[in-house]
Design an enzyme around this catalytic site. Sequence first.
Site, PDB file in Angstrom:
ATOM      1  N   GLY A 116       0.816  -1.203   0.000  1.00 19.07           N
ATOM      2  CA  GLY A 116       0.000   0.000   0.000  1.00 19.07           C
ATOM      3  C   GLY A 116       0.849   1.250   0.000  1.00 19.07           C
ATOM      4  N   LEU A 117       0.354   2.299   0.650  1.00 19.65           N
ATOM      5  CA  LEU A 117       1.016   3.603   0.714  1.00 19.65           C
ATOM      6  C   LEU A 117       1.275   4.162  -0.681  1.00 19.65           C
ATOM      7  CD1 LEU A 117       3.592   2.995   3.607  1.00 19.65           C
ATOM      8  CD2 LEU A 117       1.359   4.104   3.736  1.00 19.65           C
ATOM      9  N   CYS A 118       0.310   3.970  -1.562  1.00 21.58           N
ATOM     10  CA  CYS A 118       0.441   4.486  -2.933  1.00 21.58           C
ATOM     11  C   CYS A 118      -0.855   5.169  -3.379  1.00 21.58           C
ATOM     12  CB  CYS A 118       0.832   3.383  -3.900  1.00 21.58           C
ATOM     13  SG  CYS A 118      -0.189   1.900  -3.825  1.00 21.58           S
ATOM     14  N   GLY A 119      -1.516   5.837  -2.453  1.00 24.06           N
ATOM     15  CA  GLY A 119      -2.735   6.552  -2.809  1.00 24.06           C
ATOM     16  C   GLY A 119      -3.866   5.601  -3.164  1.00 24.06           C
ATOM     17  N   PHE A 121      -4.134   3.845  -5.917  1.00 21.14           N
ATOM     18  CA  PHE A 121      -3.722   3.010  -7.053  1.00 21.14           C
ATOM     19  C   PHE A 121      -4.427   1.653  -7.052  1.00 21.14           C
ATOM     20  CE2 PHE A 121      -0.880  -0.488  -8.292  1.00 21.14           C
ATOM     21  CZ  PHE A 121      -0.756  -0.224  -9.647  1.00 21.14           C
TER      22      PHE A 121
END
Length: 356
Positions: A116-119, A121
Amino acid sequence: MFSTILTNGVPSKSHLPHPKTRFPHFPIRSGIREIRDRINSVKTTQKLTEAMKLVSAARVRRAQEAVINGRPFSETFAQVLQSINQQLQSDDVQVPLTAVRPVKNVALVVITGDRGLCGGFNNSVAKKAEARVRELNKLGIGCVVISVGKKGNSYFKRTSFVQVDRFIENRGFPTTKDAQIIADDVFSLFVTEEVDKVELVYTKFVSLVRFNPVIQTLLPLSKKGEVLDANGNCVDAMGDEYFRLTSKDGKLALKRDVVKKKSNDECVPIMEFEQDPAQILDAMMPLYLNSQVLKALQESLASELAARMGAMSNATDNAVELTKNLSVVYNRERQAKITGEILEIVAGAEALKPID
């Protein structure tokens, strides 16, 4: 003791001249020590997000080069197969992997990320796949999903109405072996006529700030020279934006180049086959499946890294802004405390003076 009101670690409206965020209904009272601890915590988070941003920037450069360098082969190879298939159709030669039959079942290969930690996406790809499944179900067409990526796997495990044929996890940068695992599964489903159409659902990499989830028809072969989505629209890029990561004034900077795609206006060549064209096409189709799946994996990885770099950049900027606001509140409270102590000393000195 002097204190101030912090709301979820953010200074309240009374202390900020231009608040930019909404605040919960339950304030938290904090003193100088709590504010100082909060500042240190935000600075630590800022260092983490800055490090993740730099790591993603370094990895996205490699992923972007793989996408740009791999597109010419996959697109040209697809065009060659389309030319051969077009001539075979004119000669009434049928090949199992190119046969167009009434669609009763569709296989969706959904490619997401492992972290995660990719908005938004991963969520955007999963939502697009879910919308496609609902659309097919309304038409009375069965649908089976091949999920690639841990985030997609966890999402579809929670979704009851989606039938999942297989869960596959990514392993770093995609290779031909990773693509072959998916291609073999797709090949067996289509040849045994368990499905009549195969579609790829992935995120197409356009630039570091733009990536769009698309649905591409994998089998049977689509029109010559085009990669089509579920609605028959071309999803090929006419010109790729190529961003080169450089440094300027000691900070990360971007240099933009444009890779123009050659137009496909040439005439179809007249082909003469020394061997049976059906055998030639049968031998080339596995390579076609592998190249198209590998291209989708590379596009998805580049989009994921670009999304994570953008998300970490925004998080770093927010941490810097939050640190500034907390520092203002901390300095005000510290100044108020010092002023109060001075007043107490002055008042005590005045009290000790003899009364005339």
